[in-house]
Design an enzyme around this catalytic site. Structure first.
Site, short mmCIF file in Angstrom:
data_model
loop_
_atom_site.label_atom_id
_atom_site.label_comp_id
_atom_site.label_asym_id
_atom_site.label_seq_id
_atom_site.Cartn_x
_atom_site.Cartn_y
_atom_site.Cartn_z
N ASP A 199 -2.90 -0.68 4.93
CA ASP A 199 -3.22 -1.67 3.90
C ASP A 199 -2.76 -3.07 4.28
O ASP A 199 -2.00 -3.26 5.23
CB ASP A 199 -2.61 -1.27 2.55
CG ASP A 199 -1.22 -0.64 2.70
OD1 ASP A 199 -0.54 -0.93 3.69
OD2 ASP A 199 -0.83 0.14 1.82
N GLU A 210 -3.13 3.52 -6.29
CA GLU A 210 -2.23 3.56 -7.44
C GLU A 210 -2.63 4.69 -8.40
O GLU A 210 -3.77 5.16 -8.35
CB GLU A 210 -2.28 2.21 -8.18
CG GLU A 210 -1.82 1.02 -7.34
CD GLU A 210 -0.29 0.88 -7.30
OE1 GLU A 210 0.43 1.87 -7.53
OE2 GLU A 210 0.18 -0.25 -7.04
C1 F6R Z 1 2.80 0.48 2.91
C2 F6R Z 1 2.26 1.37 1.90
C3 F6R Z 1 2.99 1.67 0.64
C4 F6R Z 1 4.48 2.01 0.88
C5 F6R Z 1 5.16 2.32 -0.45
C6 F6R Z 1 6.64 2.56 -0.26
O1 F6R Z 1 1.90 0.34 3.97
O2 F6R Z 1 1.18 1.84 2.06
O3 F6R Z 1 2.37 2.75 -0.01
O4 F6R Z 1 4.56 3.11 1.73
O5 F6R Z 1 4.98 1.26 -1.34
O6 F6R Z 1 7.27 1.37 0.10
P1 F6R Z 1 8.78 1.36 0.61
O7 F6R Z 1 8.81 2.10 1.91
O8 F6R Z 1 9.12 -0.10 0.80
O9 F6R Z 1 9.59 2.04 -0.44
#
Ligand code: F6R
Length: 245
Positions: free
Chosen positions: A68, A144
């Site tokens: 993303d 989401e």
């Molecule tokens: C990032 C992504 C998101 C993150 C998720 C967790 O490329 O696709 O889905 O994996 O928001 O974020 P962190 O690792 O910062 O807790």
């Protein structure tokens, strides 16, 4: 099938994941890797960089496809995912920059950009190994929670208030916090031959529950991984607490 690999902490999770990625790249030097950003995979990237520098792990034939990118942030912006990947990983290994794919957050034609991204994933035959993190609300990439359906295609995703709030810690100017992203859809994610799901932290315990004990529902996007044939969940003890209850 979900194989659960419990580890004691973030460091152990990062090492375990890096070893699996390194084994994949050693066995299949022209692997297609699906990559994630965020705080979760940072330790894994650090260890892969170390293995490149000290053990000659060779990325010269590897292709990467990221999950993303925020809409409206150029790759030079410190909070863009292109910047994250370049500074934390790509600039520190011997990967061909031409073979690193991330959606263009500045595109003037989001629909065309999404279609091209899916065409690329199809052309490559899906990823050999997909790295995933999960949001506190169960999102994977920026798929989401939704009441009715999972989105298959790469698409423009509206970030939830929860995701915006969690991300706000990275932005000094609140006006800059993106509200939209281009996100790979579930079809691209599920086309991976193998998925490494990395989870650490007590705030992710509900998501782990949704993956291992919940029903498959778009209200908890990570739950779709129950339908994949080869998922390795590398999970720290503090994120596993709801399973032991
Ligand atoms: C990032 C992504 C998101 C993150 C998720 C967790 O490329 O696709 O889905 O994996 O928001 O974020 P962190 O690792 O910062 O807790």
């Amino acid at each position: 099938m979900i194989e659960v690999i419990r580890v004691k902490d973030y460091e152990a999770m990062s090492l375990y994941a890096a070893r699996l990625v390194a084994a994949q790249v050693r066995l299949v030097p022209d692997s297609i890797l699906g990559l994630a950003t965020g705080s979760t995979p940072l330790g894994m990237y650090r260890e892969l960089v170390r293995q490149h520098r000290e053990e000659g792990l060779d990325f010269s034939q590897v292709t990467t496809i990221n999950l993303d990118e925020y809409c409206g942030l150029p790759g030079t912006h410190e909070q863009s995912y292109r910047y994250y990947m370049d500074s934390n990983f790509f600039s520190k290994i011997n990967i061909d920059p031409e073979l690193t794919f991330i959606p263009d957050g500045m595109t003037s034609d989001i629909d065309a950009c999404c279609e091209m991204y899916d065409a690329l994933i199809d052309f490559l035959g899906g990823t050999d190994m997909q790295i995933l993190g999960v949001g506190e609300n169960g999102h994977i990439a920026f798929n989401e929670p939704h009441d009715y359906y999972f989105t298959g295609q790469t698409h423009k995703a509206e970030l939830t208030a929860n995701t915006i709030e969690v991300n706000s810690r990275f932005f000094s100017d609140p006006a800059e916090i993106p509200h939209f992203a281009i996100s790979m859809g579930m079809r691209g994610i599920m086309s991976a031959k193998c998925i490494l799901m990395l989870v650490s932290g007590a705030q992710k315990a509900d998501a782990v529950y949704g993956l291992l004990r919940g029903e498959v529902t778009p209200r908890c996007p990570i739950s779709i991984l129950q339908l994949h044939q080869n998922v390795k969940l590398i999970v720290t003890d503090d994120a596993f607490v709801k399973i032991e209850d």
